[in-house]
Design a protein around this motif. Sequence first.
Motif, PDB file in Angstrom:
ATOM      1  N   SER A   1       0.822  -1.213   0.000  1.00 17.02           N
ATOM      2  CA  SER A   1       0.000   0.000   0.000  1.00 17.02           C
ATOM      3  C   SER A   1       0.853   1.258   0.000  1.00 17.02           C
ATOM      4  CB  SER A   1      -0.952   0.008   1.195  1.00 17.02           C
ATOM      5  OG  SER A   1      -0.191   0.120   2.379  1.00 17.02           O
TER       6      SER A   1
ATOM      7  N   LEU B   1       2.452   4.198  -2.792  1.00 16.45           N
ATOM      8  CA  LEU B   1       1.728   4.984  -3.801  1.00 16.45           C
ATOM      9  C   LEU B   1       1.289   4.117  -4.986  1.00 16.45           C
ATOM     10  CD1 LEU B   1       0.730   7.747  -4.674  1.00 16.45           C
ATOM     11  CD2 LEU B   1       3.002   8.220  -5.598  1.00 16.45           C
ATOM     12  N   ALA B   2       2.174   3.209  -5.437  1.00 14.91           N
ATOM     13  CA  ALA B   2       1.834   2.376  -6.600  1.00 14.91           C
ATOM     14  C   ALA B   2       0.636   1.477  -6.289  1.00 14.91           C
ATOM     15  CB  ALA B   2       3.040   1.532  -7.013  1.00 14.91           C
TER      16      ALA B   2
ATOM     17  N   GLY C   1       2.434  -1.897   5.508  1.00 20.16           N
ATOM     18  CA  GLY C   1       2.842  -0.655   6.177  1.00 20.16           C
ATOM     19  C   GLY C   1       2.636   0.511   5.241  1.00 20.16           C
TER      20      GLY C   1
ATOM     21  N   ALA D   1       9.073  10.034   2.170  1.00 17.93           N
ATOM     22  CA  ALA D   1       9.442  10.848   1.010  1.00 17.93           C
ATOM     23  C   ALA D   1       8.400  11.947   0.867  1.00 17.93           C
ATOM     24  CB  ALA D   1       9.430   9.979  -0.226  1.00 17.93           C
TER      25      ALA D   1
ATOM     26  N   ALA E   1      -0.926  -6.892   6.828  1.00 21.19           N
ATOM     27  CA  ALA E   1      -0.920  -8.173   6.101  1.00 21.19           C
ATOM     28  C   ALA E   1       0.438  -8.369   5.432  1.00 21.19           C
ATOM     29  CB  ALA E   1      -2.028  -8.159   5.049  1.00 21.19           C
TER      30      ALA E   1
ATOM     31  N   ALA F   1       5.548   5.403  -9.865  1.00 20.18           N
ATOM     32  CA  ALA F   1       4.605   4.691  -8.984  1.00 20.18           C
ATOM     33  C   ALA F   1       3.162   4.921  -9.443  1.00 20.18           C
ATOM     34  CB  ALA F   1       4.798   5.146  -7.536  1.00 20.18           C
TER      35      ALA F   1
HETATM   36  C1  LIG Z   1      13.894   9.259   1.352  1.00 22.16           C
HETATM   37  C2  LIG Z   1      13.139   9.206   0.042  1.00 22.16           C
HETATM   38  C3  LIG Z   1      12.719  10.403  -0.547  1.00 22.16           C
HETATM   39  C4  LIG Z   1      11.994  10.381  -1.752  1.00 22.16           C
HETATM   40  N1  LIG Z   1      11.533  11.565  -2.288  1.00 22.16           N
HETATM   41  C5  LIG Z   1      10.767  11.549  -3.389  1.00 22.16           C
HETATM   42  C6  LIG Z   1      10.212  12.748  -3.921  1.00 22.16           C
HETATM   43  O1  LIG Z   1      10.397  13.840  -3.373  1.00 22.16           O
HETATM   44  N2  LIG Z   1       9.459  12.664  -5.050  1.00 22.16           N
HETATM   45  C7  LIG Z   1       9.213  11.478  -5.679  1.00 22.16           C
HETATM   46  O2  LIG Z   1       8.529  11.472  -6.708  1.00 22.16           O
HETATM   47  N3  LIG Z   1       9.712  10.321  -5.201  1.00 22.16           N
HETATM   48  C8  LIG Z   1      10.475  10.338  -4.074  1.00 22.16           C
HETATM   49  N4  LIG Z   1      10.980   9.151  -3.576  1.00 22.16           N
HETATM   50  C9  LIG Z   1      10.692   7.902  -4.283  1.00 22.16           C
HETATM   51  C10 LIG Z   1       9.282   7.424  -4.024  1.00 22.16           C
HETATM   52  O3  LIG Z   1       8.990   7.544  -2.634  1.00 22.16           O
HETATM   53  C11 LIG Z   1       9.126   5.984  -4.439  1.00 22.16           C
HETATM   54  O4  LIG Z   1       9.807   5.694  -5.631  1.00 22.16           O
HETATM   55  C12 LIG Z   1       7.680   5.571  -4.654  1.00 22.16           C
HETATM   56  O5  LIG Z   1       6.809   6.200  -3.748  1.00 22.16           O
HETATM   57  C13 LIG Z   1       7.614   4.068  -4.536  1.00 22.16           C
HETATM   58  O6  LIG Z   1       6.302   3.653  -4.314  1.00 22.16           O
HETATM   59  P1  LIG Z   1       5.944   2.101  -4.275  1.00 22.16           P
HETATM   60  O7  LIG Z   1       4.509   2.034  -3.934  1.00 22.16           O
HETATM   61  O8  LIG Z   1       6.438   1.452  -5.490  1.00 22.16           O
HETATM   62  O9  LIG Z   1       6.841   1.481  -3.101  1.00 22.16           O
HETATM   63  P2  LIG Z   1       6.855   1.681  -1.458  1.00 22.16           P
HETATM   64  O10 LIG Z   1       6.511   3.084  -1.170  1.00 22.16           O
HETATM   65  O11 LIG Z   1       8.138   1.140  -1.062  1.00 22.16           O
HETATM   66  O12 LIG Z   1       5.652   0.786  -1.003  1.00 22.16           O
HETATM   67  C14 LIG Z   1       5.738  -0.601  -0.951  1.00 22.16           C
HETATM   68  C15 LIG Z   1       4.738  -1.131   0.049  1.00 22.16           C
HETATM   69  O13 LIG Z   1       4.712  -2.550  -0.003  1.00 22.16           O
HETATM   70  C16 LIG Z   1       4.749  -3.058   1.313  1.00 22.16           C
HETATM   71  N5  LIG Z   1       5.309  -4.411   1.320  1.00 22.16           N
HETATM   72  C17 LIG Z   1       6.579  -4.809   1.091  1.00 22.16           C
HETATM   73  N6  LIG Z   1       6.678  -6.144   1.210  1.00 22.16           N
HETATM   74  C18 LIG Z   1       5.431  -6.600   1.513  1.00 22.16           C
HETATM   75  C19 LIG Z   1       4.880  -7.883   1.776  1.00 22.16           C
HETATM   76  N7  LIG Z   1       5.636  -8.980   1.746  1.00 22.16           N
HETATM   77  N8  LIG Z   1       3.567  -7.979   2.076  1.00 22.16           N
HETATM   78  C20 LIG Z   1       2.769  -6.890   2.110  1.00 22.16           C
HETATM   79  N9  LIG Z   1       3.234  -5.632   1.863  1.00 22.16           N
HETATM   80  C21 LIG Z   1       4.544  -5.497   1.578  1.00 22.16           C
HETATM   81  C22 LIG Z   1       5.618  -2.064   2.073  1.00 22.16           C
HETATM   82  O14 LIG Z   1       5.406  -2.151   3.468  1.00 22.16           O
HETATM   83  C23 LIG Z   1       5.078  -0.754   1.480  1.00 22.16           C
HETATM   84  O15 LIG Z   1       3.913  -0.351   2.140  1.00 22.16           O
HETATM   85  C24 LIG Z   1      11.723   9.143  -2.384  1.00 22.16           C
HETATM   86  C25 LIG Z   1      12.145   7.937  -1.794  1.00 22.16           C
HETATM   87  C26 LIG Z   1      12.832   7.960  -0.593  1.00 22.16           C
HETATM   88  C27 LIG Z   1      13.281   6.651   0.008  1.00 22.16           C
END
Ligand SMILES: Cc1cc2nc3c(=O)[nH]c(=O)nc-3n(C[C@H](O)[C@H](O)[C@H](O)COP(=O)(O)OP(=O)(O)OC[C@H]3O[C@@H](n4cnc5c(N)ncnc54)[C@H](O)[C@@H]3O)c2cc1C
Length: 413
Positions: free
Chosen positions: A11, A13-14, A35, A42, A274, A402
């Motif tokens: 959960s 952004l993607a 989580g 970020a 979960a 994302a």
């Molecule tokens: C410090 C920092 C600053 C950033 N600043 C920016 C910014 O200013 N602008 C920008 O565009 N991007 C920024 N980014 C990048 C951006 O935050 C991410 O690339 C993007 O939000 C990724 O989203 P996501 O949903 O793919 O992954 P994540 O946000 O990593 O979400 C993944 C989710 O999956 C869950 N998960 C993992 N394993 C499991 C499992 N086995 N079972 C259930 N759930 C699971 C995790 O708990 C989490 O909730 C930043 C990143 C960081 C680390």
Amino acid sequence: MRKSDIVVIGSGLAGLVAASTAAGQGKKVTLLAQGAGTLTIAGGIIDILGCLGDGSPANNPIAAIPRLAQEHPYRKIGVETVEEAINYFLKICQEEGYPQIGSCNQIQWIPTAAGTLKPTCIVPRTMDISSLEKTTNRIIVGFKYLKDFYPRLIAQNLAAMPGYGGNYEIVTITPPFGGRDLSNLDIARWLETDEGLKEFAVQLSQKVKRGSLLIMPPVLGTSPDYRILNWLKKNLECYLLETVTIPPAITGLRLRSLLINHVKKLGVKVIEQAVVTGSVIENGRCLAVVTESADRQRSYYAKSFILATGGIYGGGLIANSDQVIEPIFNLPVKTPLERDNWTNQTLFSNREQPFAKIGIAVDQRMRPIDETGTTILSNVCIAGRTLAGYDYCFEKSGNGVAVSSGYKAAMSV
Ligand SMILES: Cc1cc2nc3c(=O)[nH]c(=O)nc-3n(C[C@H](O)[C@H](O)[C@H](O)COP(=O)(O)OP(=O)(O)OC[C@H]3O[C@@H](n4cnc5c(N)ncnc54)[C@H](O)[C@@H]3O)c2cc1C
């Protein structure tokens, strides 16, 4: 047996955008949420593409996409779908009462808490840089006891930035609690109380003239609305501008709470805490994913699945000393062969980092492929930072990938 049309894993952004898009298409969606994801550490601002792999700027991100490498997620998603996805995101924010500023066609250079400028595309109204043109009376508002926001440094650095030149005054607000380090979250919660907001306005009105631009850390409340911004604008008759800062990212918290509320309204079943530990696969199709907790295992069955568990930081990919694994489907992770080649010699170099591009390679429908390009699982799509082929930190594309891959994955399953 619990059976959905689509199970979204993760959960961040993607995952949230994928769940919203799928539910909006009338699908029965379950979101397995371990989580908060990186959104809350970020900034909740959407970088789409700040620069290309050679470091040259991408002033118009959409126009620059065809120049990206073939393996880049945006090339799989497609220019039109990226635009559609960003417009969909803007529509959700508008509908939920937290409209955003910007588009996918133009970079905005917004100030950071270090007084540098960051290229991004979509920001909340609290980061509206058009207010810079409205006055030369610019003030950096700091808070006593607040960590990691140094007004003097910001003033000095900003004055040297293109479009930001001029004099910056400094004003310090003293919150009524102290004696310990404070974070942006402490200040934001203070301003959410009626007394806190009034006290803040009283202190400010003694120190700033009407019509000034007040540049401050992101502290204008934790909820996805503009109640505090609008109240202060009206009562102080000033412009306000939040900077990007280090975690905890209040702007990210606002966006996360907006999206969680939104998907729940659409009927998405959100299962908190979960942790998905495995999957049931038969003849190249996933039948179910399995979650594990202290007391029992649960299986979630669906017609299709979207894997949006993030990268190494989010927990979706696990790096060992010589390999990276994807623990739920055991998908092949595209990684440079030699461990020594995972990084450049210089960490903060002007080149992409190979480790940052590690992830799952996909076909045009975002389904995982092996090294020969063959689709591995026909009813699983990948979204977000789990994808291979882009260094979001270098090129400034994290939340843009994302949003658009979450949208595309939900449209593809
Ligand atoms: C410090 C920092 C600053 C950033 N600043 C920016 C910014 O200013 N602008 C920008 O565009 N991007 C920024 N980014 C990048 C951006 O935050 C991410 O690339 C993007 O939000 C990724 O989203 P996501 O949903 O793919 O992954 P994540 O946000 O990593 O979400 C993944 C989710 O999956 C869950 N998960 C993992 N394993 C499991 C499992 N086995 N079972 C259930 N759930 C699971 C995790 O708990 C989490 O909730 C930043 C990143 C960081 C680390």
